[in-house]
Write a protein that holds these residues in place. Structure first.
Motif, PDB file in Angstrom:
ATOM      1  N   LEU A 131       0.855  -1.184   0.000  1.00 34.77           N
ATOM      2  CA  LEU A 131       0.000   0.000   0.000  1.00 34.77           C
ATOM      3  C   LEU A 131       0.886   1.226   0.000  1.00 34.77           C
ATOM      4  O   LEU A 131       1.972   1.219   0.567  1.00 34.77           O
ATOM      5  N   VAL A 132       0.409   2.281  -0.623  1.00 35.49           N
ATOM      6  CA  VAL A 132       1.152   3.539  -0.648  1.00 35.49           C
ATOM      7  C   VAL A 132       0.304   4.637  -0.027  1.00 35.49           C
ATOM      8  O   VAL A 132      -0.922   4.586  -0.056  1.00 35.49           O
ATOM      9  N   ALA A 164      -3.087   4.558  -7.018  1.00 34.04           N
ATOM     10  CA  ALA A 164      -2.645   5.807  -6.390  1.00 34.04           C
ATOM     11  C   ALA A 164      -2.859   7.017  -7.298  1.00 34.04           C
ATOM     12  O   ALA A 164      -3.370   8.052  -6.859  1.00 34.04           O
ATOM     13  N   GLU A 165      -2.471   6.917  -8.556  1.00 30.42           N
ATOM     14  CA  GLU A 165      -2.599   8.072  -9.455  1.00 30.42           C
ATOM     15  C   GLU A 165      -4.059   8.452  -9.662  1.00 30.42           C
ATOM     16  O   GLU A 165      -4.417   9.630  -9.646  1.00 30.42           O
ATOM     17  N   ARG A 166      -4.912   7.459  -9.844  1.00 30.39           N
ATOM     18  CA  ARG A 166      -6.345   7.742 -10.024  1.00 30.39           C
ATOM     19  C   ARG A 166      -6.922   8.358  -8.760  1.00 30.39           C
ATOM     20  O   ARG A 166      -7.727   9.294  -8.798  1.00 30.39           O
ATOM     21  N   ILE A 203      -3.573   8.446   8.064  1.00 28.76           N
ATOM     22  CA  ILE A 203      -2.941   8.255   6.759  1.00 28.76           C
ATOM     23  C   ILE A 203      -3.865   7.383   5.915  1.00 28.76           C
ATOM     24  O   ILE A 203      -4.289   6.322   6.355  1.00 28.76           O
ATOM     25  N   VAL A 204      -4.174   7.863   4.719  1.00 28.16           N
ATOM     26  CA  VAL A 204      -5.015   7.124   3.782  1.00 28.16           C
ATOM     27  C   VAL A 204      -4.091   6.330   2.861  1.00 28.16           C
ATOM     28  O   VAL A 204      -3.247   6.911   2.186  1.00 28.16           O
ATOM     29  N   LEU A 205      -4.254   5.010   2.862  1.00 26.68           N
ATOM     30  CA  LEU A 205      -3.399   4.125   2.064  1.00 26.68           C
ATOM     31  C   LEU A 205      -4.218   3.445   0.976  1.00 26.68           C
ATOM     32  O   LEU A 205      -5.370   3.048   1.215  1.00 26.68           O
TER      33      LEU A 205
END
Length: 91
Positions: free
Chosen positions: A25-26, A80-82, A72-74
């Motif tokens: 997850l990022v 991630a980009e969307r 923190i939203v993961l």
């Protein structure tokens, strides 16, 4: 006669398996809890799986000070980009 106690070692935790395909997850966004709930709803309504992470146990400490209450939203790296584009549109 000296008696020694028996030493019982703590059980070891099994190693956590790596996510399939090496994906994890990022971090997408940092905010307070109220905003994080809204962001999570927005992302999940668009089909992006979301996890919220915080260091504060809100049930124990109902108040926060500064970054202490930060959430923190993961999301998966593939989304991630969307997710960033969705957050930029909603700002």
């Amino acid at each position: 006669m000296t008696r020694r106690g028996k030493i019982i070692p703590f059980p070891k935790r099994p190693a956590e398996p790596a996510p399939a395909g090496g994906r994890g997850l990022v971090e997408l966004h940092r905010c307070d809890k109220a905003e994080a709930v809204v962001v999570k709803s927005l992302l999940e309504s668009e089909g992006i799986p979301t996890v919220l992470r915080s260091r504060l146990a809100h049930s124990v400490h109902p108040f926060t000070v500064g970054a202490q209450g930060e959430v923190i939203v993961l999301v998966p790296p593939t989304d991630a980009e969307r997710g960033r584009r969705l957050l930029a549109k909603s700002s």
